[in-house]
Write a protein that holds these residues in place. Structure first.
Motif, PDB file in Angstrom:
ATOM      1  N   ALA A 421       0.830  -1.207   0.000  1.00 54.70           N
ATOM      2  CA  ALA A 421       0.000   0.000   0.000  1.00 54.70           C
ATOM      3  C   ALA A 421       0.864   1.257   0.000  1.00 54.70           C
ATOM      4  CB  ALA A 421      -0.922   0.004   1.213  1.00 54.70           C
ATOM      5  N   MET A 422       1.958   1.238   0.757  1.00 50.74           N
ATOM      6  CA  MET A 422       2.830   2.404   0.815  1.00 50.74           C
ATOM      7  C   MET A 422       3.497   2.656  -0.534  1.00 50.74           C
ATOM      8  SD  MET A 422       2.436   3.700   3.756  1.00 50.74           S
ATOM      9  CE  MET A 422       0.742   3.189   3.522  1.00 50.74           C
ATOM     10  N   ALA A 423       3.873   1.589  -1.223  1.00 46.67           N
ATOM     11  CA  ALA A 423       4.471   1.762  -2.551  1.00 46.67           C
ATOM     12  C   ALA A 423       3.467   2.358  -3.524  1.00 46.67           C
ATOM     13  CB  ALA A 423       4.979   0.418  -3.071  1.00 46.67           C
ATOM     14  N   VAL A 424       2.216   1.903  -3.446  1.00 43.90           N
ATOM     15  CA  VAL A 424       1.169   2.439  -4.317  1.00 43.90           C
ATOM     16  C   VAL A 424       0.955   3.932  -4.046  1.00 43.90           C
ATOM     17  CG1 VAL A 424      -1.295   2.345  -4.867  1.00 43.90           C
ATOM     18  CG2 VAL A 424       0.008   0.226  -4.645  1.00 43.90           C
ATOM     19  N   VAL A 425       0.983   4.310  -2.780  1.00 45.24           N
ATOM     20  CA  VAL A 425       0.829   5.722  -2.412  1.00 45.24           C
ATOM     21  C   VAL A 425       1.957   6.558  -3.021  1.00 45.24           C
ATOM     22  CG1 VAL A 425       0.930   7.344  -0.473  1.00 45.24           C
ATOM     23  CG2 VAL A 425      -0.469   5.287  -0.298  1.00 45.24           C
ATOM     24  N   LEU A 426       3.169   6.010  -3.069  1.00 41.49           N
ATOM     25  CA  LEU A 426       4.313   6.768  -3.569  1.00 41.49           C
ATOM     26  C   LEU A 426       4.377   6.841  -5.095  1.00 41.49           C
ATOM     27  CD1 LEU A 426       7.121   5.532  -1.137  1.00 41.49           C
ATOM     28  CD2 LEU A 426       5.960   7.745  -1.119  1.00 41.49           C
ATOM     29  N   MET A 427       3.692   5.948  -5.795  1.00 38.65           N
ATOM     30  CA  MET A 427       3.788   5.910  -7.256  1.00 38.65           C
ATOM     31  C   MET A 427       3.380   7.224  -7.938  1.00 38.65           C
ATOM     32  SD  MET A 427       5.234   3.241  -8.333  1.00 38.65           S
ATOM     33  CE  MET A 427       5.953   2.001  -7.266  1.00 38.65           C
TER      34      MET A 427
END
Length: 507
Positions: A421-427
């Motif tokens: 989820a954190m990676a998706v937020v950063l994309m």
């Protein structure tokens, strides 16, 4: 007996609520509050009114993923996005959200891949893989070779199934070996051995981009960058090469530091004998369905990679490209369901799905990928907002400064929240600033993807980190922090100065 009063009932309910239940309800309330607050807030320019509701639904969902679970928060987040009007007004828009979220090929690939690789674990193939690796004669009288083989075995099991399966399988084996060799909990080598075992599992977890939580990240990136439907979200071969090379280099560094700097007493491990381990880990001879599943693994990977290397005018290559990862996975599932052994399907879909299917990951992929698309859509205004808000911090940075900040942020937040989820937020941030700076977003995004799986410092970092912190007979918090923190820092430095240039070269 007098009837219970209302006050008695309230008292009874309070007594039945455990601290865990109370914490769950508190986190649930906070997650719902985030959604509601954004629903009624005035839009913050340039975010649109629909964009505010989408942000609220996504942030509430991410918070609940990190504190409560994956399944119902995913449904709640999709419901919030559906009610926002993002996909259209009324019932048509509501249906559109769920049909597109759960009808995505990524979600279907997750379903069949979990069943296919779960069947391999269900058939006991992972035990044979572990036994074969741990009984190589190279470990005889060589403690560091023995530890390297154990850690590589952990890597293989983690990538093929999951770190959780790897821990469940390898803990009993390694604890028994340590007991046989006379290695005690108080010996200096103990924490280095077991923390290293966990570290290589979590570093290697995202090796295969077509299964597991990493599929959430690569699919979100692919959708945000507009990858055509007949192409994979990211090039598989460079992606897997980046993870494999990086994990092996970091493992080599760990062994070298252990051997030449830490220099613990390893004399007790010199008695490790491959033949003795073979006797202790005795398994019945493999039957042909197990052999077939073992052979399937390299063939499956080759089938996925072939369209990336060979001319698609070749009929076989064209056919594999048409199937794509989803079609190839379904074909193998059908094959193993079709063939029978001792009167039963080699792959009993219902049994394997019941025991191996992770519904939380399934729902989370559907919600995360769809939510990420909504966040990056121009109709929400969120990309422009991120550019304006973060430009003072990231806008004036050099390429390496930008990469260092993004990787550091990824490492910090993943140890306190859901990694995918954190990676998706950063994309969206990566795409926005890479576009502004004229950088190829692929190497940065894939570096962040690797960094968010370096999750081990807190129980909230990942499900397997929670398992590690819970095994007080193997680890204690002090040891995890004392060894885990330097591992995380070294991994961060590696990905900034070596991993990122390697990703630029590979992609």
């Amino acid at each position: 007996m007098e009837p219970a009063t209302g006050a008695d009932n309230v008292t009874s309910v309070k007594k039945t609520l455990s601290p865990i239940d109370k914490k769950m309800y508190i986190h649930s309330f906070i997650g719902l509050a985030i959604i509601v607050i954004f629903w009624f807030m005035s839009p913050i320019e340039p975010i649109t009114p629909v964009g505010m509701k989408v942000v609220g639904a996504f942030l509430g969902m991410v918070y609940l993923w990190s504190t409560v679970g994956s399944l119902w928060p995913s449904l709640l987040g999709l419901t919030g996005i559906a009610l926002s009007g993002y996909a259209g007004q009324g019932a048509i828009g509501f249906k559109s959200v769920f049909l597109n979220a759960f009808g995505a090929d990524t979600v279907l690939l997750t379903l069949f891949a979990m069943v296919l690789f779960g069947a391999m674990d269900e058939a006991g193939c992972t035990k044979y893989i572990a036994r074969w690796l741990l009984t190589r004669k190279i470990i005889n009288g060589r403690p560091y070779a023995f530890m390297g083989v154990v850690w590589f075995t952990c890597f293989v099991i983690s990538t093929l199934v999951s770190p959780i399966t790897g821990l469940i399988l390898m803990w009993p084996i390694t604890l028994r070996i340590m007991d046989t060799m006379g290695v005690k909990r108080s010996d200096k080598i103990w924490p280095y051995f077991f923390v290293g075992m966990f570290a290589v599992m979590t570093l290697g977890q995202p090796l295969f981009p077509f299964t597991g939580a990493q599929l959430i990240v690569v699919s979100a990136f692919g959708n945000m960058t507009g990858v055509p439907a007949d192409m994979t979200p990211v090039p598989y071969a460079p992606y897997m090469a980046l993870n494999f090379i990086s994990t092996m280099l970091l493992l080599a560094v760990y062994i070298l530091v252990l051997k030449f700097i830490v220099r613990p007493d390893i004399s007790k491990l010199k008695g490790v004998d491959a033949d003795q381990l073979a006797r202790e880990q005795a398994l019945p001879p493999m039957v042909w369905p197990q052999v077939l599943m073992m052979i399937m693994i390299p063939i499956y990977i080759i089938m996925l990679l072939v369209p990336s290397f060979l001319d698609r005018s070749i009929p076989v290559v064209s056919f594999l490209a048409t199937l794509g990862p989803l079609g190839v996975t379904v074909a193998w599932v059908v094959f193993f369901c079709l063939i029978r052994y001792q009167g039963r399907e080699v792959l009993d879909f219902k049994v394997v799905a019941y025991r191996q299917f992770n519904w939380g990951i399934f729902f989370m992929i559907a919600a995360a990928v769809y939510g990420a698309n909504a966040l990056s859509n121009d109709a929400t205004g969120i990309k422009d907002f991120l550019l304006n808000a973060l430009n003072p911090i990231l806008g004036g940075q050099s390429e390496m400064g930008f990469v260092a900040i993004m990787f550091t942020v990824a490492l910090i937040i993943t140890n306190f929240a859901n990694n995918a989820a954190m990676a998706v937020v950063l994309m969206p941030v990566i795409l926005a600033f890479c576009g502004q700076m004229g950088l190829d977003p692929m190497p940065v995004a894939m570096g962040v993807t690797m960094m968010v799986f370096v999750a081990m410092l807190t129980p909230a970092a990942s499900p397997h980190a929670g398992m590690m912190h819970g095994r007080t007979d193997v680890y204690n918090t002090g040891e995890i922090m004392r060894l885990g923190f330097p591992i995380c820092v070294v991994t961060l430095v590696y990905y900034i100065f070596i991993g990122y240039p390697l990703a630029k070269l590979l992609f």
